[in-house]
Design a protein around this motif. Sequence first.
Motif, mmCIF file in Angstrom:
data_model
loop_
_atom_site.group_PDB
_atom_site.id
_atom_site.type_symbol
_atom_site.label_atom_id
_atom_site.label_comp_id
_atom_site.label_asym_id
_atom_site.label_seq_id
_atom_site.Cartn_x
_atom_site.Cartn_y
_atom_site.Cartn_z
ATOM 1 N N UNK A 113 2.033 46.508 -33.652
ATOM 2 C CA UNK A 113 1.440 46.578 -34.987
ATOM 3 C C UNK A 113 1.742 45.283 -35.733
ATOM 4 N N UNK A 114 0.697 44.552 -36.121
ATOM 5 C CA UNK A 114 0.857 43.320 -36.898
ATOM 6 C C UNK A 114 0.451 43.601 -38.341
ATOM 7 N N UNK B 257 -1.069 34.024 -36.417
ATOM 8 C CA UNK B 257 0.305 34.460 -36.116
ATOM 9 C C UNK B 257 0.330 35.948 -35.756
ATOM 10 N N UNK B 258 -0.444 36.746 -36.508
ATOM 11 C CA UNK B 258 -0.516 38.177 -36.224
ATOM 12 C C UNK B 258 -1.134 38.423 -34.848
ATOM 13 N N UNK C 131 -0.107 39.867 -30.041
ATOM 14 C CA UNK C 131 -0.883 40.697 -29.104
ATOM 15 C C UNK C 131 -0.879 42.153 -29.553
ATOM 16 N N UNK C 132 -1.270 42.412 -30.815
ATOM 17 C CA UNK C 132 -1.165 43.764 -31.354
ATOM 18 C C UNK C 132 -2.294 44.675 -30.884
ATOM 19 N N UNK C 133 -2.025 45.957 -30.930
ATOM 20 C CA UNK C 133 -3.077 46.970 -30.757
ATOM 21 C C UNK C 133 -3.667 47.339 -32.102
ATOM 22 N N UNK C 134 -2.859 47.189 -33.169
ATOM 23 C CA UNK C 134 -3.307 47.491 -34.528
ATOM 24 C C UNK C 134 -2.981 46.318 -35.445
ATOM 25 N N UNK D 3 -11.436 42.748 -31.359
ATOM 26 C CA UNK D 3 -11.558 43.958 -30.548
ATOM 27 C C UNK D 3 -10.327 44.859 -30.620
ATOM 28 N N UNK D 4 -9.737 44.984 -31.812
ATOM 29 C CA UNK D 4 -8.556 45.826 -31.991
ATOM 30 C C UNK D 4 -8.766 46.716 -33.211
ATOM 31 N N UNK D 5 -7.931 47.718 -33.341
ATOM 32 C CA UNK D 5 -7.984 48.604 -34.497
ATOM 33 C C UNK D 5 -7.427 47.870 -35.709
#
Length: 253
Positions: free
Chosen positions: A78-79, A151-152, A156-159, A185-187
Amino acid sequence: MSIKADNLVWKIGTKRVIDGVSFEAEPGKLLGLLGPNGSGKTSLLRLLAGLKRPHAGRVMLDGQDISSFRRRAIAQRVAFIEQHATTNANLKVIDVVKLGRFPHRTMLSGWTREDDRAVNEALERTGMSGKRDDAWQSLSGGEKQRTHVARALAQSPSELILDEPTNHLDVQHQISLLRLISSLPITSIIALHDLNHAAMYCDRLIVMQAGWIVASGTPQDVLTQRLLREVFSVDAHIETSPHHARPHIHFQR
């Protein structure tokens, strides 16, 4: 399933800032969070990012209570980009983006090819590759925000959670940043003030008032004349083109 709020309550003293909020973000889509100042948007985002603990209810990540995750594990997926994110003025762009790899590294681990790949992809996706060696203080407001997004993404976040990232940017940079975020392509969950930008770029919307969710759904379902009058205290005409389903709001004088 991606990220879910389950009957969240968060208080300051005896005042409920977040009061029984439940929703589920659609994986891979952009969810917009709207509401007047004081409606609880920032507090809700910080709960979703695991930066605050609810007084009641749960935040779920893929069906697991976020409170059961270690802080490092949350940061690996989570970012969170704060409304007033700050950065050491002595850093270069590349150094700022490399900070996003911190959750994936240990004190003893060296810099890896995977770290390089994640940083380079983040710079490329945000259009900041050509600025990688520029000093932070030399950047425009839009470039600084793109660097924060890079940076976020390097995490490599999923959200991805963003608290009003377009504040204090000119219109060109607002639109450029929202195009970028909506293409990821992420939530993503983003708090916004501009209702037309929310209608244009978000797949779904949640509208908050006094800590409650008062409306949720697609932009065309949520942004009605009645809601704008009752929640935002504005009169407006809402136009929808037969060739473009997203609504456009014309505010009345």
